[in-house]
Design a protein around this motif. Structure first.
Motif, PDB file in Angstrom:
ATOM      1  N   ASP A 150      43.707  59.922 -17.483  1.00 41.37           N
ATOM      2  CA  ASP A 150      43.213  60.531 -16.246  1.00 41.37           C
ATOM      3  C   ASP A 150      43.571  59.673 -15.030  1.00 41.37           C
ATOM      4  OD1 ASP A 150      42.201  62.623 -17.692  1.00 41.37           O
ATOM      5  OD2 ASP A 150      40.100  62.016 -17.527  1.00 41.37           O
ATOM      6  N   MET A 151      43.504  58.363 -15.182  1.00 39.14           N
ATOM      7  CA  MET A 151      43.879  57.489 -14.076  1.00 39.14           C
ATOM      8  C   MET A 151      45.356  57.626 -13.744  1.00 39.14           C
ATOM      9  SD  MET A 151      41.669  54.030 -14.934  1.00 39.14           S
ATOM     10  CE  MET A 151      42.042  53.233 -13.344  1.00 39.14           C
ATOM     11  N   VAL A 152      46.193  57.628 -14.778  1.00 39.94           N
ATOM     12  CA  VAL A 152      47.638  57.725 -14.543  1.00 39.94           C
ATOM     13  C   VAL A 152      48.003  59.086 -13.959  1.00 39.94           C
ATOM     14  CG1 VAL A 152      49.903  57.691 -15.657  1.00 39.94           C
ATOM     15  CG2 VAL A 152      48.187  56.002 -16.297  1.00 39.94           C
ATOM     16  N   CYS A 153      47.344  60.143 -14.426  1.00 39.72           N
ATOM     17  CA  CYS A 153      47.583  61.481 -13.842  1.00 39.72           C
ATOM     18  C   CYS A 153      47.267  61.485 -12.355  1.00 39.72           C
ATOM     19  CB  CYS A 153      46.726  62.529 -14.557  1.00 39.72           C
ATOM     20  SG  CYS A 153      47.364  63.076 -16.143  1.00 39.72           S
ATOM     21  N   SER A 154      46.169  60.865 -11.987  1.00 39.89           N
ATOM     22  CA  SER A 154      45.790  60.808 -10.572  1.00 39.89           C
ATOM     23  C   SER A 154      46.814  60.022  -9.770  1.00 39.89           C
ATOM     24  CB  SER A 154      44.410  60.161 -10.430  1.00 39.89           C
ATOM     25  OG  SER A 154      43.414  60.927 -11.059  1.00 39.89           O
ATOM     26  N   LEU A 155      47.253  58.902 -10.320  1.00 41.84           N
ATOM     27  CA  LEU A 155      48.245  58.081  -9.623  1.00 41.84           C
ATOM     28  C   LEU A 155      49.569  58.825  -9.477  1.00 41.84           C
ATOM     29  CD1 LEU A 155      47.425  54.748 -11.441  1.00 41.84           C
ATOM     30  CD2 LEU A 155      47.021  55.205  -9.016  1.00 41.84           C
ATOM     31  N   LYS A 156      49.950  59.565 -10.510  1.00 44.94           N
ATOM     32  CA  LYS A 156      51.178  60.354 -10.423  1.00 44.94           C
ATOM     33  C   LYS A 156      51.077  61.379  -9.292  1.00 44.94           C
ATOM     34  CE  LYS A 156      54.228  63.419 -13.052  1.00 44.94           C
ATOM     35  NZ  LYS A 156      54.471  64.113 -14.354  1.00 44.94           N
ATOM     36  N   HIS A 157      49.912  61.985  -9.142  1.00 46.32           N
ATOM     37  CA  HIS A 157      49.700  62.964  -8.079  1.00 46.32           C
ATOM     38  C   HIS A 157      49.955  62.345  -6.708  1.00 46.32           C
ATOM     39  CE1 HIS A 157      47.912  66.559  -6.245  1.00 46.32           C
ATOM     40  NE2 HIS A 157      47.313  65.729  -5.401  1.00 46.32           N
ATOM     41  N   HIS A 158      49.701  61.052  -6.578  1.00 49.35           N
ATOM     42  CA  HIS A 158      49.885  60.361  -5.305  1.00 49.35           C
ATOM     43  C   HIS A 158      51.268  59.717  -5.182  1.00 49.35           C
ATOM     44  CE1 HIS A 158      45.751  61.147  -4.452  1.00 49.35           C
ATOM     45  NE2 HIS A 158      45.314  60.405  -5.443  1.00 49.35           N
ATOM     46  N   GLY A 159      52.147  59.958  -6.158  1.00 52.29           N
ATOM     47  CA  GLY A 159      53.526  59.501  -6.047  1.00 52.29           C
ATOM     48  C   GLY A 159      53.854  58.202  -6.744  1.00 52.29           C
ATOM     49  N   ILE A 160      52.926  57.655  -7.526  1.00 48.90           N
ATOM     50  CA  ILE A 160      53.191  56.428  -8.267  1.00 48.90           C
ATOM     51  C   ILE A 160      54.086  56.750  -9.470  1.00 48.90           C
ATOM     52  CG2 ILE A 160      52.157  54.615  -9.689  1.00 48.90           C
ATOM     53  CD1 ILE A 160      51.641  54.195  -6.758  1.00 48.90           C
ATOM     54  N   THR A 161      55.132  55.979  -9.662  1.00 49.90           N
ATOM     55  CA  THR A 161      56.086  56.250 -10.746  1.00 49.90           C
ATOM     56  C   THR A 161      56.066  55.205 -11.854  1.00 49.90           C
ATOM     57  OG1 THR A 161      57.832  55.081  -9.517  1.00 49.90           O
ATOM     58  CG2 THR A 161      57.648  57.467  -9.194  1.00 49.90           C
ATOM     59  N   ARG A 162      55.367  54.086 -11.625  1.00 46.47           N
ATOM     60  CA  ARG A 162      55.268  53.036 -12.643  1.00 46.47           C
ATOM     61  C   ARG A 162      53.828  52.536 -12.680  1.00 46.47           C
ATOM     62  NH1 ARG A 162      59.957  51.689  -9.717  1.00 46.47           N
ATOM     63  NH2 ARG A 162      61.902  51.730 -10.907  1.00 46.47           N
ATOM     64  N   VAL A 163      53.367  52.179 -13.883  1.00 49.53           N
ATOM     65  CA  VAL A 163      52.009  51.669 -14.061  1.00 49.53           C
ATOM     66  C   VAL A 163      52.055  50.458 -14.980  1.00 49.53           C
ATOM     67  CG1 VAL A 163      49.734  52.146 -15.030  1.00 49.53           C
ATOM     68  CG2 VAL A 163      50.898  53.909 -13.698  1.00 49.53           C
ATOM     69  N   LEU A 164      51.327  49.417 -14.597  1.00 46.73           N
ATOM     70  CA  LEU A 164      51.174  48.235 -15.436  1.00 46.73           C
ATOM     71  C   LEU A 164      49.696  48.081 -15.788  1.00 46.73           C
ATOM     72  CD1 LEU A 164      52.017  45.541 -16.751  1.00 46.73           C
ATOM     73  CD2 LEU A 164      51.733  44.468 -14.495  1.00 46.73           C
ATOM     74  N   PHE A 165      49.372  48.146 -17.087  1.00 48.26           N
ATOM     75  CA  PHE A 165      48.032  47.841 -17.555  1.00 48.26           C
ATOM     76  C   PHE A 165      47.949  46.326 -17.716  1.00 48.26           C
ATOM     77  CE2 PHE A 165      48.917  52.042 -19.722  1.00 48.26           C
ATOM     78  CZ  PHE A 165      48.225  52.810 -18.792  1.00 48.26           C
ATOM     79  N   LEU A 166      47.187  45.672 -16.846  1.00 44.87           N
ATOM     80  CA  LEU A 166      47.050  44.220 -16.892  1.00 44.87           C
ATOM     81  C   LEU A 166      45.779  43.896 -17.671  1.00 44.87           C
ATOM     82  CD1 LEU A 166      48.318  41.548 -15.998  1.00 44.87           C
ATOM     83  CD2 LEU A 166      46.859  41.634 -13.967  1.00 44.87           C
ATOM     84  N   ASN A 167      45.954  43.394 -18.874  1.00 47.37           N
ATOM     85  CA  ASN A 167      44.878  43.329 -19.853  1.00 47.37           C
ATOM     86  C   ASN A 167      44.262  41.939 -19.970  1.00 47.37           C
ATOM     87  OD1 ASN A 167      43.229  43.999 -22.064  1.00 47.37           O
ATOM     88  ND2 ASN A 167      44.826  43.376 -23.513  1.00 47.37           N
ATOM     89  N   GLY A 168      42.933  41.899 -19.898  1.00 49.37           N
ATOM     90  CA  GLY A 168      42.225  40.642 -20.047  1.00 49.37           C
ATOM     91  C   GLY A 168      41.559  40.453 -21.396  1.00 49.37           C
ATOM     92  N   HIS A 169      41.749  41.397 -22.334  1.00 50.25           N
ATOM     93  CA  HIS A 169      41.042  41.361 -23.623  1.00 50.25           C
ATOM     94  C   HIS A 169      42.019  41.638 -24.761  1.00 50.25           C
ATOM     95  CE1 HIS A 169      38.359  42.161 -26.885  1.00 50.25           C
ATOM     96  NE2 HIS A 169      38.478  43.463 -26.820  1.00 50.25           N
ATOM     97  N   GLY A 170      42.145  40.673 -25.669  1.00 47.40           N
ATOM     98  CA  GLY A 170      43.109  40.807 -26.763  1.00 47.40           C
ATOM     99  C   GLY A 170      42.880  42.024 -27.631  1.00 47.40           C
ATOM    100  N   GLY A 171      41.617  42.446 -27.772  1.00 47.98           N
ATOM    101  CA  GLY A 171      41.323  43.603 -28.594  1.00 47.98           C
ATOM    102  C   GLY A 171      41.851  44.913 -28.045  1.00 47.98           C
ATOM    103  N   ASN A 172      42.298  44.917 -26.787  1.00 51.70           N
ATOM    104  CA  ASN A 172      42.872  46.125 -26.176  1.00 51.70           C
ATOM    105  C   ASN A 172      44.364  46.274 -26.443  1.00 51.70           C
ATOM    106  OD1 ASN A 172      40.423  46.838 -24.958  1.00 51.70           O
ATOM    107  ND2 ASN A 172      40.915  45.756 -23.064  1.00 51.70           N
ATOM    108  N   GLN A 173      45.016  45.229 -26.903  1.00 49.14           N
ATOM    109  CA  GLN A 173      46.476  45.217 -26.914  1.00 49.14           C
ATOM    110  C   GLN A 173      47.079  46.378 -27.712  1.00 49.14           C
ATOM    111  OE1 GLN A 173      47.449  43.288 -24.247  1.00 49.14           O
ATOM    112  NE2 GLN A 173      49.019  42.295 -25.498  1.00 49.14           N
ATOM    113  N   THR A 174      46.602  46.593 -28.931  1.00 49.64           N
ATOM    114  CA  THR A 174      47.158  47.663 -29.759  1.00 49.64           C
ATOM    115  C   THR A 174      46.955  49.025 -29.105  1.00 49.64           C
ATOM    116  OG1 THR A 174      46.757  46.389 -31.779  1.00 49.64           O
ATOM    117  CG2 THR A 174      47.063  48.760 -32.026  1.00 49.64           C
TER     118      THR A 174
END
Length: 264
Positions: free
Chosen positions: A96-120
């Motif tokens: 949902d976040m990326v869809c919203s950003l795409k609507h505003h013209g964003i073409t690239r997204v970086l998930f900057l992760n602070g928790h190792g359990g999120n990596q997979t």
């Protein structure tokens, strides 16, 4: 500081920022136990602070979104206060976040992760969302690129959670996260089944964190310092800035091929 932080901007300011910014940084953290000496918001706060510094270094090419303050933390659930998302919940939120950003013209997204359990989960999110939405999605761990500083300053054989590395990062980025008077070494459970399931072993699998550590932390937080945190954070930041600039210029990183992990 020169940066574009969406939570601190008005819509006319965002409209102007989007004339130059074509990548969004989404900080992703967790709400989970960090032993007796760190606040449970640690991963989210550190991801947020790293995202702000990255945005400042990459101004005016990126914007920073609100932080995702919960992550995939089932292994910490038996410690009070942990709130864990299912992987599919996190992916749905990011979609949902990326869809919203795409609507505003964003073409690239970086998930900057602070928790190792999120990596997979973030790897899967990048694969799925890139194909679904036609947006180039990448993910990176906040300080994983600080290889030289970690090799020089971190001496525990088991570290990575509320340890000398993470506490040092907090001393540098957000000292309010740490209770210095409560610092403890990890109270490690030896001979447990977790030892055979760790990353790098032939067979890996799920285990609860209390199977590995009685007090919820590993490493030796008593060895943490502001100076160690500064060395780790600044090296990681420099490497991330370099990698993102190469992505934005259409180049592939050849020096750190795994620094910003792509969608495939």
């Amino acid at each position: 500081m020169n940066d574009f932080i969406l939570t601190e901007m008005t819509w006319p300011e965002v409209e102007k920022a989007l004339k130059t910014a074509h990548m969004a940084i989404i900080p992703v953290g967790a709400q989970e136990q960090h032993g007796p000496h760190m606040k449970e918001s640690c991963d989210s706060v550190l991801a947020t602070e790293m995202a702000k510094r990255l945005a400042n270094s990459l101004y005016p090419d990126v914007v920073v979104t609100p932080t995702v303050n919960m992550g995939v933390s089932p292994h910490h659930m038996n410690f009070p206060g942990t709130i864990s998302l299912r992987p599919e919940t996190l992916i749905a939120l990011l979609r949902d976040m990326v869809c919203s950003l795409k609507h505003h013209g964003i073409t690239r997204v970086l998930f900057l992760n602070g928790h190792g359990g999120n990596q997979t989960t973030l790897g899967l999110a990048c694969t799925v969302l890139t194909q679904e939405l036609g947006i180039a999605c990448y993910f990176a761990k906040t300080t994983a690129a600080a290889k030289l500083a970690q090799k020089e300053h971190i001496h525990s054989t088991l570290y990575g959670h509320s340890c000398e590395r993470e506490v040092s990062e907090a001393y540098y980025l957000a000292p309010h996260l740490v209770h210095p008077e409560r610092l403890e070494k990890g109270d490690i459970v030896t001979g447990g089944r977790w030892e055979g399931l760790r990353p790098g072993n032939p067979i890996q699998g799920f285990y609860h964190y209390e199977e590995m550590t009685r007090n919820g932390c590993i490493g030796d937080a008593t060895q943490a310092s502001y100076e160690i945190g500064q060395a780790i954070v600044e090296e990681a930041l420099a490497e991330l800035v370099k990698a993102v600039r190469e992505l934005l210029s259409g180049q592939q990183s050849t020096t750190e091929p795994g620094l910003l992990t792509p969608q495939i």
